[in-house]
Scaffold this motif. Structure first.
Motif, PDB file in Angstrom:
ATOM      1  N   ALA A  66       0.792  -1.170   0.037  1.00  0.00           N
ATOM      2  CA  ALA A  66      -0.045  -0.053  -0.249  1.00  0.00           C
ATOM      3  C   ALA A  66       0.767   1.085  -0.154  1.00  0.00           C
ATOM      4  CB  ALA A  66      -0.905  -0.096   1.315  1.00  0.00           C
ATOM      5  N   GLY A  67       0.391   2.377  -0.498  1.00  0.00           N
ATOM      6  CA  GLY A  67       0.892   3.785  -0.444  1.00  0.00           C
ATOM      7  C   GLY A  67       1.874   3.834  -1.799  1.00  0.00           C
ATOM      8  N   GLY A  68       2.790   4.708  -1.523  1.00  0.00           N
ATOM      9  CA  GLY A  68       3.630   5.031  -2.721  1.00  0.00           C
ATOM     10  C   GLY A  68       2.993   6.305  -3.522  1.00  0.00           C
ATOM     11  N   ALA A  69       4.048   7.161  -4.013  1.00  0.00           N
ATOM     12  CA  ALA A  69       3.591   8.428  -4.782  1.00  0.00           C
ATOM     13  C   ALA A  69       2.576   8.060  -5.820  1.00  0.00           C
ATOM     14  CB  ALA A  69       4.839   9.118  -4.887  1.00  0.00           C
ATOM     15  N   GLU A  70       2.958   7.207  -6.737  1.00  0.00           N
ATOM     16  CA  GLU A  70       2.136   6.792  -7.734  1.00  0.00           C
ATOM     17  C   GLU A  70       0.707   6.544  -7.521  1.00  0.00           C
ATOM     18  OE1 GLU A  70       4.636   4.334 -10.974  1.00  0.00           O
ATOM     19  OE2 GLU A  70       5.529   3.924  -8.925  1.00  0.00           O
ATOM     20  N   GLY A 306       1.703   6.493   3.977  1.00  0.00           N
ATOM     21  CA  GLY A 306       0.849   6.615   2.862  1.00  0.00           C
ATOM     22  C   GLY A 306      -0.130   5.276   2.739  1.00  0.00           C
ATOM     23  N   HIS A 307      -0.428   4.459   3.671  1.00  0.00           N
ATOM     24  CA  HIS A 307      -1.240   3.436   3.448  1.00  0.00           C
ATOM     25  C   HIS A 307      -2.699   3.617   3.480  1.00  0.00           C
ATOM     26  CE1 HIS A 307       2.200   1.086   6.002  1.00  0.00           C
ATOM     27  NE2 HIS A 307       2.665   1.078   4.489  1.00  0.00           N
ATOM     28  N   LEU A 308      -2.847   4.718   4.086  1.00  0.00           N
ATOM     29  CA  LEU A 308      -4.215   5.207   4.248  1.00  0.00           C
ATOM     30  C   LEU A 308      -4.185   6.754   4.016  1.00  0.00           C
ATOM     31  CD1 LEU A 308      -5.715   3.737   7.599  1.00  0.00           C
ATOM     32  CD2 LEU A 308      -5.978   2.709   5.386  1.00  0.00           C
ATOM     33  N   VAL A 332      -8.036   2.979   1.850  1.00  0.00           N
ATOM     34  CA  VAL A 332      -6.934   2.164   1.732  1.00  0.00           C
ATOM     35  C   VAL A 332      -6.009   2.376   0.438  1.00  0.00           C
ATOM     36  CG1 VAL A 332      -5.913  -0.379   1.476  1.00  0.00           C
ATOM     37  CG2 VAL A 332      -7.775   0.174   3.056  1.00  0.00           C
ATOM     38  N   MET A 333      -4.659   2.652   0.192  1.00  0.00           N
ATOM     39  CA  MET A 333      -4.042   3.153  -0.837  1.00  0.00           C
ATOM     40  C   MET A 333      -3.576   1.705  -1.560  1.00  0.00           C
ATOM     41  SD  MET A 333      -4.454   6.421  -1.575  1.00  0.00           S
ATOM     42  CE  MET A 333      -6.044   5.971  -1.250  1.00  0.00           C
ATOM     43  N   ASP A 334      -4.332   1.062  -1.858  1.00  0.00           N
ATOM     44  CA  ASP A 334      -4.005  -0.299  -2.500  1.00  0.00           C
ATOM     45  C   ASP A 334      -3.105  -0.104  -3.606  1.00  0.00           C
ATOM     46  OD1 ASP A 334      -3.911  -2.945  -3.441  1.00  0.00           O
ATOM     47  OD2 ASP A 334      -6.219  -3.084  -3.749  1.00  0.00           O
ATOM     48  N   THR A 340      -7.646  -1.051  -8.068  1.00  0.00           N
ATOM     49  CA  THR A 340      -8.480  -0.512  -9.090  1.00  0.00           C
ATOM     50  C   THR A 340      -8.051   0.964  -9.243  1.00  0.00           C
ATOM     51  OG1 THR A 340      -9.969  -0.019  -7.266  1.00  0.00           O
ATOM     52  CG2 THR A 340     -10.206  -2.001  -8.666  1.00  0.00           C
ATOM     53  N   ILE A 341      -7.234   1.453  -8.326  1.00  0.00           N
ATOM     54  CA  ILE A 341      -6.613   2.997  -8.154  1.00  0.00           C
ATOM     55  C   ILE A 341      -5.571   2.869  -9.486  1.00  0.00           C
ATOM     56  CG2 ILE A 341      -5.388   4.577  -6.978  1.00  0.00           C
ATOM     57  CD1 ILE A 341      -6.104   3.486  -4.431  1.00  0.00           C
TER      58      ILE A 341
END
Length: 569
Positions: A66-70, A306-308, A332-334, A340-341
């Motif tokens: 999870a997370g990451g700038a992209e 950045g997980h959430l 959630v920054m899956d 799907t993000i």
């Protein structure tokens, strides 16, 4: 299987007012990011487990990536496309204690990435002060006049600074008493809604950063400082007021439980004392995911790295300058393969450039370990397998006469930032690289050896329990040979007993050479007794991560020990 965004919401009706004709309510989305710590690429989020079968264990699970700038940038873009009245803000610790991809470039890629996302304001965090005030002002304003010229302006020839503003109502100059950073900022959205953001950082910042870097600053009470500026803010008739604060708590309810009532910690007292005109509080610092209510007001935090993302959906009446309703959720920054993000191409380019400048160093193999991971999670006594290894590495590096004659090493648990390796970086051959080691200890602290009496050593260990609310785990990790017991119910100053070195009682009048990192040596985390150590030997060319790598290499494959150095009654 696709992972849902888990946007569980809390709806609060805040006002029933009649709107003037033609003054339609405006829907505003506020997205909050706390404790990013320069994590430009995804890491493991323990809040969700996903299948990770192996031949040996077909039923195994791992933390969701999870997370990451992209991914964060992609989500922000999608929300902003659906509603141009979207504001991205920060809860502090956006930089500092960062992995190689950011820290080797002085965190400039992270600030540039957040600016590219359109972040507008952020609370200051304690880690923004890791390199001192002057360097933080450079991070805000730009330029190359850094206290680490080897890293500065290597990502861009002339670092442009942050396009967003760090806010700190409670950070004042000692001489003038005036705020060093803006206390608040009013952001006007695309439709003309005006949202006020007022910021503060935990007042204990001087005890958890290197003191010399903030010696010209005072960190005042958070609620009192915010309240001081509330008349000025309210006089400007904003449509809503949001507090951004780098202080938090813990909750037994999970991140996706809306309206939780189990919140505990410093943030609760702050939330109870801050002006009722503050409509919601975006918090940070404690690396927790929660979505709670304190006296009917939303207090939310989005885990870390950045997980959430914290999401507040506001409806405001511009005519009467009132907040009509608010919904709160953690999203959630899956970053898994099934997400799907969509990724943000602009952020992809920043990450690729940073990786290109740092991967050669990051991917250098240091050693192997005997298991897939050595974990930083502590047992009931406060001892962790990884903490033992780090303490042993610092003792090994300073045991010789030339490096300190140390017989004991102590390590602060807050300086251990990740498992070795993180769950998203486990290798089939159990190898660890420089990036893995650096992510565990990213501060670049040097090692210092001092002489303590046995009585002073016990006093240091007693200081672990002086302020139980200062953090979830203040138990120092100790090197092999040092053992003791602590009793939670004992009186202050009498909790530590049976203190021994290699089975022999520590003598109160005896002297012992003790190695710590430079942060602890200067009294960091409230361990002020260490400042009284004598015969101080500073190793300016020996960092904690260098000692860690050398130990891993010399003892390949390192295995986690039995965690029997500290016991608790």
């Amino acid at each position: 299987m696709k992972t849902p965004l888990m946007l569980l919401t809390l709806a609060l009706g805040l006002s029933s007012c009649s709107l003037f004709a033609g003054n339609k309510p405006v829907d505003v989305v506020v997205l909050g990011l706390n404790d990013f710590h320069g994590n430009l690429v995804p890491t493991g989020f323990s809040g969700i487990k996903v299948p990770a079968p192996t031949a040996a264990n077909p039923a195994a699970t791992a933390n969701l990536a999870a997370g990451g700038a992209e991914i964060i940038g992609g989500y922000v873009n999608s929300v902003r496309s659906a509603n141009p009245d979207t504001v991205l803000v920060g809860g502090g610790d956006l930089i500092g204690a960062s992995p190689v991809i950011s820290s080797l470039l002085r965190d400039e890629p992270s600030v540039i990435a957040l600016s590219k996302m359109g972040m507008q304001v952020s609370a200051l965090g304690n880690h923004e002060f890791d390199q001192g005030l002057k360097e933080l002002l450079r991070m805000q304003n730009g330029g190359c006049d850094s206290n680490d010229a080897a890293k500065a302006c290597k990502f861009e020839a002339n670092y442009p600074g942050a396009s967003f503003k760090w806010l700190g109502a409670n950070v004042v100059d000692k001489d003038s008493g005036k705020p060093v950073f803006a206390p608040y900022q009013i952001v006007t959205t695309a439709s003309g809604a005006r949202i006020a953001f007022v910021g503060a950082v935990t007042r204990v910042t001087p005890t958890i950063v290197t003191p010399d870097g903030v010696k010209t600053l005072n960190f005042l009470d958070e609620a009192d400082s915010v309240n001081k500026f509330m008349p000025e803010i309210k006089a400007q008739n904003p449509d809503a007021i949001i507090m951004l604060i780098h202080e938090g708590g813990t909750a037994t309810d999970k991140y996706n439980v809306a309206g939780c009532s189990s919140l505990m910690g410093n943030i609760v007292d702050i939330a109870k004392r801050v002006d009722p005109a503050v409509n919601a509080i975006i918090s940070g610092h404690t690396h927790q995911g929660y979505n709670c209510l304190v006296n009917g007001r939303v207090v939310i935090q989005g885990d870390f790295y950045g997980h959430l993302l914290q999401r507040l959906d506001l409806q405001v009446d511009k005519a009467s300058h009132k907040l009509l309703s608010i919904k709160a959720a953690n999203v959630v920054m899956d970053a898994s393969a099934t997400t799907t993000i969509p990724k943000d191409p602009a952020e992809t380019a920043i990450v690729a450039k940073a990786k290109g400048l740092t991967d050669a160093v990051k991917n250098t193999v240091v050693a192997r370990i005997a298991v897939p991971q050595i974990l930083r999670a502590a047992n009931d006594a406060g001892e962790s397998a990884l903490g033992d290894v780090i303490a042993d590495s610092q003792l090994a590096a300073t045991r010789s006469a030339a490096t300190g004659n140390a017989v004991i090493a102590l390590m602060n648990p807050g300086g251990i930032r990740a498992d070795l390796p993180d769950s998203t970086n486990i290798k089939p051959d159990n190898s660890v690289n420089f990036g893995d080691a650096f992510t565990v200890q990213p501060f670049g602290n040097t090692l210092t050896t001092v002489t303590l009496t046995g009585a002073q050593l016990k006093a240091v260990l007693e200081q672990q329990f002086d302020n139980p609310t200062a953090g979830s785990n203040r138990v120092l990790q100790v090197s092999a040979g040092l053992t003791y017991t602590w009793t939670a119910a004992a009186a202050t100053g009498s909790r530590v007993s049976d203190l021994k070195l290699s089975g022999t009682d520590i003598s109160p009048t005896g002297t012992y050479r003790v190695t710590v990192n430079s942060f602890l040596a200067d009294g960091g985390d409230g361990f002020t007794v260490l400042k009284d150590g004598t015969d101080r030997l500073v190793q300016p060319n020996l960092s904690d991560v260098d000692a860690f790598q050398a130990y891993l290499k010399a003892n390949t494959p390192v295995a986690p020990g039995p965690q029997n150095r500290i016991t608790r009654k």
